[in-house]
Design an enzyme around this catalytic site. Sequence first.
Site, PDB file in Angstrom:
ATOM      1  N   HIS A 148      86.579  41.476  27.307  1.00  0.00           N
ATOM      2  CA  HIS A 148      85.132  41.348  27.136  1.00  0.00           C
ATOM      3  C   HIS A 148      84.707  39.887  27.240  1.00  0.00           C
ATOM      4  O   HIS A 148      83.641  39.584  27.802  1.00  0.00           O
ATOM      5  CB  HIS A 148      84.697  41.945  25.798  1.00  0.00           C
ATOM      6  CG  HIS A 148      84.749  43.438  25.757  1.00  0.00           C
ATOM      7  ND1 HIS A 148      83.889  44.228  26.475  1.00  0.00           N
ATOM      8  CD2 HIS A 148      85.575  44.282  25.098  1.00  0.00           C
ATOM      9  CE1 HIS A 148      84.169  45.502  26.253  1.00  0.00           C
ATOM     10  NE2 HIS A 148      85.184  45.561  25.421  1.00  0.00           N
TER      11      HIS A 148
ATOM     12  N   CYS B  36      91.386  45.173  22.874  1.00  0.00           N
ATOM     13  CA  CYS B  36      91.276  44.595  24.224  1.00  0.00           C
ATOM     14  C   CYS B  36      90.225  43.492  24.212  1.00  0.00           C
ATOM     15  O   CYS B  36      89.231  43.533  24.921  1.00  0.00           O
ATOM     16  CB  CYS B  36      90.931  45.667  25.241  1.00  0.00           C
ATOM     17  SG  CYS B  36      89.501  46.686  24.814  1.00  0.00           S
TER      18      CYS B  36
ATOM     19  N   SER C 143      85.767  53.244  28.890  1.00  0.00           N
ATOM     20  CA  SER C 143      85.696  54.529  28.199  1.00  0.00           C
ATOM     21  C   SER C 143      84.362  55.232  28.403  1.00  0.00           C
ATOM     22  O   SER C 143      84.281  56.452  28.231  1.00  0.00           O
ATOM     23  CB  SER C 143      85.989  54.357  26.703  1.00  0.00           C
ATOM     24  OG  SER C 143      87.359  54.082  26.502  1.00  0.00           O
TER      25      SER C 143
ATOM     26  N   ARG D 188      92.489  49.195  30.353  1.00  0.00           N
ATOM     27  CA  ARG D 188      91.931  50.545  30.258  1.00  0.00           C
ATOM     28  C   ARG D 188      91.133  50.946  31.496  1.00  0.00           C
ATOM     29  O   ARG D 188      90.846  52.121  31.697  1.00  0.00           O
ATOM     30  CB  ARG D 188      91.027  50.660  29.031  1.00  0.00           C
ATOM     31  CG  ARG D 188      91.777  50.770  27.717  1.00  0.00           C
ATOM     32  CD  ARG D 188      90.805  50.958  26.560  1.00  0.00           C
ATOM     33  NE  ARG D 188      91.519  51.301  25.346  1.00  0.00           N
ATOM     34  CZ  ARG D 188      91.933  50.422  24.438  1.00  0.00           C
ATOM     35  NH1 ARG D 188      91.711  49.138  24.634  1.00  0.00           N
ATOM     36  NH2 ARG D 188      92.567  50.808  23.346  1.00  0.00           N
TER      37      ARG D 188
ATOM     38  N   CYS E  90      84.110  49.147  18.903  1.00  0.00           N
ATOM     39  CA  CYS E  90      83.785  49.006  17.486  1.00  0.00           C
ATOM     40  C   CYS E  90      82.299  48.750  17.246  1.00  0.00           C
ATOM     41  O   CYS E  90      81.683  47.935  17.917  1.00  0.00           O
ATOM     42  CB  CYS E  90      84.594  47.855  16.890  1.00  0.00           C
ATOM     43  SG  CYS E  90      86.378  48.073  17.063  1.00  0.00           S
TER      44      CYS E  90
ATOM     45  N   CYS F 120      85.790  45.152  20.236  1.00  0.00           N
ATOM     46  CA  CYS F 120      87.080  45.809  20.053  1.00  0.00           C
ATOM     47  C   CYS F 120      88.097  44.792  19.559  1.00  0.00           C
ATOM     48  O   CYS F 120      88.097  43.652  20.009  1.00  0.00           O
ATOM     49  CB  CYS F 120      87.531  46.429  21.381  1.00  0.00           C
ATOM     50  SG  CYS F 120      89.160  47.190  21.327  1.00  0.00           S
TER      51      CYS F 120
ATOM     52  N   CYS G 160      88.841  53.956  24.041  1.00  0.00           N
ATOM     53  CA  CYS G 160      88.419  52.838  23.209  1.00  0.00           C
ATOM     54  C   CYS G 160      86.934  53.034  22.922  1.00  0.00           C
ATOM     55  O   CYS G 160      86.091  52.717  23.753  1.00  0.00           O
ATOM     56  CB  CYS G 160      88.668  51.508  23.914  1.00  0.00           C
ATOM     57  SG  CYS G 160      88.169  50.079  22.924  1.00  0.00           S
TER      58      CYS G 160
ATOM     59  N   GLU H   4      91.265  53.601  19.580  1.00  0.00           N
ATOM     60  CA  GLU H   4      90.356  52.670  18.912  1.00  0.00           C
ATOM     61  C   GLU H   4      89.009  53.353  18.778  1.00  0.00           C
ATOM     62  O   GLU H   4      88.441  53.817  19.761  1.00  0.00           O
ATOM     63  CB  GLU H   4      90.224  51.382  19.737  1.00  0.00           C
ATOM     64  CG  GLU H   4      89.521  50.244  19.001  1.00  0.00           C
ATOM     65  CD  GLU H   4      88.032  50.469  18.852  1.00  0.00           C
ATOM     66  OE1 GLU H   4      87.497  50.178  17.767  1.00  0.00           O
ATOM     67  OE2 GLU H   4      87.403  50.949  19.813  1.00  0.00           O
TER      68      GLU H   4
END
Length: 562
Positions: free
Chosen positions: A83, A79, A497, A474, A544, A76, A541, A29
């Site tokens: 969040h 996932c 990440s 993750r 975004c 994202c 990830c 992602e």
Amino acid sequence: MADSKPQAKKTPQSTFTGPVVVDPVTRIEGHLRIVVEVDNGKVKNAWSSSQLFRGLEIILKGRDPRDAQHFTQRACGVCTYVHALASTRAVDNAVGVKIPENAMLMRNLVMATQYLHDHIVHFYHLHALDWVDVTSALKADPAKAAKIASTLSPRKTTAADLKAVQDKVKALVDSGQLGIFTNAYFLGGHPAYYLDPEINLIATAHYLEALRLQVKAARAMAIFGAKNPHTQFTVVGGCTNYDSLRPERLAEFMNLYKETKKFVDEVYIPDLLAVAGNYKDWGHIGGTTNFMTFGEFPTDDSKMESRYLPAGVIMKRNLAKVDKIDQKQILEHVKHSWYVGDQARHPYQGVTDPKYTTLDDKDRYSWMKAPRYMGEAMETGPLAKVLVAYGKKHPATVKTVNMVLKNLGIPKEALFSTLGRTAARGIETAVVAAEMDKWVKKLAANVKKGDTKLVEKWEMPDKAQGVGFVDAPRGGLSHWIVIEDKKIANFQLVVPSTWNLGPRCAAGKLSPVEEALIGTPIADPKRPVEILRTVHSFDPCIACGVHVIQPDSNEVLSFKVL
């Protein structure tokens, strides 16, 4: 697999010396660039560069704290719930509310279902092509493959089933339109792919089956979460999905869960063991040093020590010593990131002030910050969770880890590797899936007794701060909120990440993925699948983005898509 214990294979290595750039890294992602220096066929240095600015911390300032989850889960599209949960837990913590047991069970069940969904998708659709040569499956004998499949799983697999898959793959190859397999590194043959054609055929069949199966897990999430992605059931103080307490909704969830668990037990774990058994040389490639997990699935949502998967820290691979987490020891470094300044800050004092330089800047080279714990880079994620649970003698984890080690014929030291990281994801999936049945039955028993409470009352303080710790599929995720005048004064997301794939810190210490890549053998620098194996094992990830930075002025550019 006619021979249940394949002969150990030697990792091929070239004599190449020079730089290798993988940009963009696909099957993740977001946008990630990996640059390595190779010396005589082995990686001697590495840089992990996130190419996407997110900026959610800036967007959230001045908003109602209750709104945070609706923004952050849109970091994202994969996932999402994690969040929402982290933001909600942060506000729960700030206002001091203890949620009802039913709400805790609901939150746990949605998270557990996300584990099943994410790990199945990761193994088959994001990571499998690093190990499985789909075109090799055309050379397989379907009858032989069916016999091998019967030794791996109790499921019945016929030669006709596998021949149908083989014909489907052949049609794709003959058409020249490989679709999802286009540009795969195995095309044209690659010395780093070891699997026999029959194992490749079995894995390819299950790759296609998993495309359909993962939908079942997503539907199960939506039964309790209202929708997927971007769940809508969490609120500060609990959750609001009263309709899901009806017996027929619980039964619907249970049916989807059981179908997914059956796939995990009868397909995912056998496939993992079959593939790993042929790549045992990767038990000494791709390792890191320090590990941290926040744990997950609490019995008391206000106490980290109540979590089913335990929290803890392991330093220098010492499984005999698992330390408690001291949240004060978490600092985010920006010295080598595209942000103003070079001061490391605790997330409560975090600053997100972007300042882009250039793509080829080796000093500042990533949009990710560099979190450190007690000054050290920490791997987080399934391997950290499994190692901490194993070190703390968590019964279900110990049993499952020992089964995997015995089946593969490898020592526990092999867990500190790309192979171990990939295996840990399956181990964690099996452990969580086995426990979910108890949580559903506990929820149903509470409802049967007349306990349907899902939300606890609370009041928003004028000033407060709080943190929400989540161990997402993750890895370790934390949201940090500072409230002033009942509004968000500061908000920081420290995501898995950034721990795993961030840049160097102020002391020059490499991030876990940079460390893990050092020493990796490269057989073909034009098709560096070995780099992808380790990078994908972390399941990157690169959250975004919602706006872009103008590279000359650093102005935040906002766009509306019509």
